[in-house]
Write a protein that holds these residues in place. Structure first.
Motif, PDB file in Angstrom:
ATOM      1  N   SER A  95       0.829  -1.209   0.000  1.00 58.53           N
ATOM      2  CA  SER A  95       0.000   0.000   0.000  1.00 58.53           C
ATOM      3  C   SER A  95       0.860   1.255   0.000  1.00 58.53           C
ATOM      4  CB  SER A  95      -0.937  -0.002   1.209  1.00 58.53           C
ATOM      5  OG  SER A  95      -1.769  -1.149   1.202  1.00 58.53           O
ATOM      6  N   VAL A  96       1.864   1.289   0.883  1.00 58.31           N
ATOM      7  CA  VAL A  96       2.739   2.465   0.951  1.00 58.31           C
ATOM      8  C   VAL A  96       3.544   2.617  -0.334  1.00 58.31           C
ATOM      9  CG1 VAL A  96       4.731   3.448   2.159  1.00 58.31           C
ATOM     10  CG2 VAL A  96       2.857   2.429   3.465  1.00 58.31           C
ATOM     11  N   PHE A  97       3.988   1.503  -0.891  1.00 57.74           N
ATOM     12  CA  PHE A  97       4.759   1.579  -2.138  1.00 57.74           C
ATOM     13  C   PHE A  97       3.893   2.097  -3.284  1.00 57.74           C
ATOM     14  CE2 PHE A  97       6.351  -0.398  -6.082  1.00 57.74           C
ATOM     15  CZ  PHE A  97       7.630   0.143  -6.100  1.00 57.74           C
ATOM     16  N   LEU A  98       2.638   1.692  -3.351  1.00 56.56           N
ATOM     17  CA  LEU A  98       1.744   2.192  -4.402  1.00 56.56           C
ATOM     18  C   LEU A  98       1.499   3.688  -4.241  1.00 56.56           C
ATOM     19  CD1 LEU A  98      -0.866  -0.715  -4.676  1.00 56.56           C
ATOM     20  CD2 LEU A  98       1.010  -0.158  -6.247  1.00 56.56           C
ATOM     21  N   VAL A  99       1.370   4.153  -3.006  1.00 59.88           N
ATOM     22  CA  VAL A  99       1.225   5.594  -2.777  1.00 59.88           C
ATOM     23  C   VAL A  99       2.481   6.333  -3.241  1.00 59.88           C
ATOM     24  CG1 VAL A  99       0.999   7.375  -0.999  1.00 59.88           C
ATOM     25  CG2 VAL A  99      -0.407   5.308  -0.891  1.00 59.88           C
ATOM     26  N   PHE A 100       3.650   5.785  -2.908  1.00 57.52           N
ATOM     27  CA  PHE A 100       4.908   6.392  -3.351  1.00 57.52           C
ATOM     28  C   PHE A 100       4.992   6.449  -4.869  1.00 57.52           C
ATOM     29  CE2 PHE A 100       9.191   5.125  -4.894  1.00 57.52           C
ATOM     30  CZ  PHE A 100       9.835   6.338  -4.732  1.00 57.52           C
ATOM     31  N   MET A 101       4.629   5.364  -5.539  1.00 54.97           N
ATOM     32  CA  MET A 101       4.669   5.348  -6.995  1.00 54.97           C
ATOM     33  C   MET A 101       3.671   6.339  -7.585  1.00 54.97           C
ATOM     34  SD  MET A 101       7.059   3.435  -8.027  1.00 54.97           S
ATOM     35  CE  MET A 101       6.596   3.497  -9.760  1.00 54.97           C
ATOM     36  N   VAL A 151       2.701   9.197  -6.223  1.00 58.31           N
ATOM     37  CA  VAL A 151       3.281  10.534  -6.051  1.00 58.31           C
ATOM     38  C   VAL A 151       4.428  10.751  -7.040  1.00 58.31           C
ATOM     39  CG1 VAL A 151       4.533  12.035  -4.441  1.00 58.31           C
ATOM     40  CG2 VAL A 151       2.605  10.666  -3.637  1.00 58.31           C
ATOM     41  N   LEU A 152       5.266   9.725  -7.227  1.00 59.08           N
ATOM     42  CA  LEU A 152       6.397   9.852  -8.145  1.00 59.08           C
ATOM     43  C   LEU A 152       5.925  10.042  -9.588  1.00 59.08           C
ATOM     44  CD1 LEU A 152       9.486   9.717  -8.539  1.00 59.08           C
ATOM     45  CD2 LEU A 152       9.252   7.238  -8.806  1.00 59.08           C
ATOM     46  N   ILE A 153       4.949   9.259 -10.019  1.00 63.24           N
ATOM     47  CA  ILE A 153       4.427   9.390 -11.388  1.00 63.24           C
ATOM     48  C   ILE A 153       3.745  10.742 -11.577  1.00 63.24           C
ATOM     49  CG2 ILE A 153       2.726   8.468 -13.015  1.00 63.24           C
ATOM     50  CD1 ILE A 153       3.350   5.696 -11.877  1.00 63.24           C
ATOM     51  N   GLY A 154       3.013  11.193 -10.555  1.00 61.83           N
ATOM     52  CA  GLY A 154       2.378  12.497 -10.647  1.00 61.83           C
ATOM     53  C   GLY A 154       3.387  13.624 -10.764  1.00 61.83           C
ATOM     54  N   PHE A 206       5.180  13.245 -14.479  1.00 62.97           N
ATOM     55  CA  PHE A 206       4.345  13.545 -15.648  1.00 62.97           C
ATOM     56  C   PHE A 206       3.425  14.746 -15.450  1.00 62.97           C
ATOM     57  CE2 PHE A 206       5.351   9.010 -16.013  1.00 62.97           C
ATOM     58  CZ  PHE A 206       5.868   8.986 -17.294  1.00 62.97           C
ATOM     59  N   GLY A 207       3.315  15.230 -14.219  1.00 60.64           N
ATOM     60  CA  GLY A 207       2.451  16.377 -13.986  1.00 60.64           C
ATOM     61  C   GLY A 207       3.202  17.644 -13.635  1.00 60.64           C
ATOM     62  N   LEU A 208       3.939  17.605 -12.537  1.00 65.89           N
ATOM     63  CA  LEU A 208       4.605  18.814 -12.049  1.00 65.89           C
ATOM     64  C   LEU A 208       5.898  19.117 -12.785  1.00 65.89           C
ATOM     65  CD1 LEU A 208       4.536  21.099  -9.977  1.00 65.89           C
ATOM     66  CD2 LEU A 208       5.710  19.573  -8.368  1.00 65.89           C
ATOM     67  N   VAL A 262      14.209   3.836 -12.853  1.00 64.60           N
ATOM     68  CA  VAL A 262      13.829   2.418 -12.824  1.00 64.60           C
ATOM     69  C   VAL A 262      14.398   1.738 -11.586  1.00 64.60           C
ATOM     70  CG1 VAL A 262      14.023   0.211 -14.016  1.00 64.60           C
ATOM     71  CG2 VAL A 262      13.648   2.307 -15.338  1.00 64.60           C
ATOM     72  N   LEU A 263      15.661   2.051 -11.260  1.00 65.97           N
ATOM     73  CA  LEU A 263      16.318   1.375 -10.150  1.00 65.97           C
ATOM     74  C   LEU A 263      15.770   1.792  -8.791  1.00 65.97           C
ATOM     75  CD1 LEU A 263      20.088   1.366 -11.235  1.00 65.97           C
ATOM     76  CD2 LEU A 263      18.482  -0.538 -11.254  1.00 65.97           C
ATOM     77  N   VAL A 264      15.529   3.097  -8.620  1.00 62.89           N
ATOM     78  CA  VAL A 264      15.133   3.592  -7.302  1.00 62.89           C
ATOM     79  C   VAL A 264      13.823   2.970  -6.823  1.00 62.89           C
ATOM     80  CG1 VAL A 264      14.379   5.645  -6.041  1.00 62.89           C
ATOM     81  CG2 VAL A 264      16.447   5.736  -7.435  1.00 62.89           C
ATOM     82  N   PRO A 265      12.747   2.930  -7.617  1.00 63.85           N
ATOM     83  CA  PRO A 265      11.530   2.270  -7.114  1.00 63.85           C
ATOM     84  C   PRO A 265      11.733   0.801  -6.761  1.00 63.85           C
ATOM     85  CG  PRO A 265      11.005   3.616  -9.031  1.00 63.85           C
ATOM     86  CD  PRO A 265      12.497   3.570  -8.931  1.00 63.85           C
TER      87      PRO A 265
END
Length: 358
Positions: A72-78, A80-83, A86-88, A167-170
């Motif tokens: 769950s925490v990893f999905l939240v991190f991903m 935020v990272l994708i946002g 690709f967003g900010l 790719v490596l960090v996640p």
């Protein structure tokens, strides 16, 4: 001299664990200095996992199984990272490019402002000083613009490395979270079986650094997000770029806020002039800084030992000189860690002086 060294050795290194811990700290520091650039993805992943572990622990205390909490925490991190990617990030890069294109106009307006200073304040500002300031600013803006123009060609290897890191960090973050107990136990088997002092120092360092790093992550999000909303409502140009700078400035207390105030004031001045809109922007920015320092920081860092401003400045200079920008960014967490180590370090009583014969 020998007596002084013997006294210091007795006071700080009389415990065998203290000697082992000192050697580990020295070896680890040398290893990071020599191989830090090579292991940057692993170090960054370790820091991110350290921040996220707090959320995993809270979910565990609420009865959530370890595997579910980690996923769950990893999905939240991903998310935020994708946002952010690709967003900010595209928005910030667009605003940086636009700001670079407007640099000549800003330089001309700045020259007009500076040219009035010797006329209005002839006893305080000379024309030679104004010309020198203008020349320095023009040179710095020219270098920044040239870097932006050549970025697409000269930075291709850096972009490839950045893609590899993305790719490596996640992947590393996921395994650091998933196998945390296994990694900690594996390291523990390399240490002495009886290590009460190391356990005490580890708990102190973990408490101080965990609270500081996680608190700073929350502070960056709150201050940066609040600044973006306020600047957007007030019509401030480059709101995303400036709010990112304001959010990151909280990492370096005192110094960061002072440095970031300059671009906020300069862009607001060139956008609105000496108008009520500019005054409102600076007032709102000052309120955000005041609330951050007097309300948000005491709430987030109530359990963290505060560092003296002199210690903060010395830490920024020292670690920045060793590791450059990354050293500046992590100077305060490193100083907090060292302070926690010194606070928990075992100190023996001084050797009593021999009695004088009558």
């Amino acid at each position: 001299m020998v007596r002084i060294l013997r006294g210091l050795a007795h006071k700080y290194f009389s415990d065998e664990e203290a000697v082992i811990l000192f050697l580990l700290l020295v070896t680890g520091t040398i290893f990071v200095i020599w191989f830090g650039a090579m292991l940057a993805p692993a170090i960054a992943s370790l820091i991110v996992a350290f921040i996220l572990q707090g959320l995993v622990s809270k979910l565990n205390r609420m009865g959530v199984p370890q595997t579910v909490a980690v996923i769950s925490v990893f999905l939240v991190f991903m998310g935020v990272l994708i946002g952010f990617i690709f967003g900010l990030l595209p928005l910030i890069w667009t605003q940086v490019s636009t700001l670079a294109g407007e640099a000549p106009r800003i330089i001309r307006e700045l020259q007009s402002y500076l040219s009035l200073l010797p006329q209005e304040y002839p006893h305080l500002v000379s024309e030679e000083a104004v010309n020198l300031i203008y020349a320095e600013i023009s040179a710095e803006v020219g270098h920044a613009t040239q870097w932006l123009v050549s970025f697409s060609l000269s930075s291709i290897p850096d972009l490839v490395a950045l893609l590899i890191y993305m790719v490596l960090v996640p992947i590393l973050v996921f395994f650091f979270l998933k196998d945390r107990e296994l990694i900690v136990n594996s390291i523990g088997r390399l240490l002495p079986p009886q290590r009460p002092m190391m356990v005490r120092i580890w708990h102190e360092v973990n408490l101080q650094c965990a609270n500081y790093v996680r608190g700073k992550a929350v502070e960056i999000l709150i201050v940066g997000g609040t600044t973006y909303v306020a600047f957007k409502l007030l019509g401030m140009p480059y709101a995303a770029l400036l709010s990112l700078l304001v959010g990151l400035s909280v990492v370096i207390p005192y110094i960061g806020a002072a440095v970031v105030t300059v671009p906020v004031a300069v862009i607001g001045l060139f956008a609105f002039g000496w108008s009520s809109q500019f005054i409102w922007i600076m007032v709102v920015y000052g309120i955000i800084q005041a609330l951050d320092g007097n309300v948000l920081v005491p709430v987030l860092f109530s359990e963290v030992n505060n560092l003296h401003p002199v210690v903060i400045i010395v830490a920024v200079l020292f670690f920045g000189g060793i590791w450059g920008l990354w050293g500046v960014f992590f100077a305060i967490p490193l100083a907090t860690m060292l302070k926690a180590v010194f606070a928990a370090w075992p100190v023996q009583e001084d050797i009593p002086a021999p009695a004088q014969e009558a």
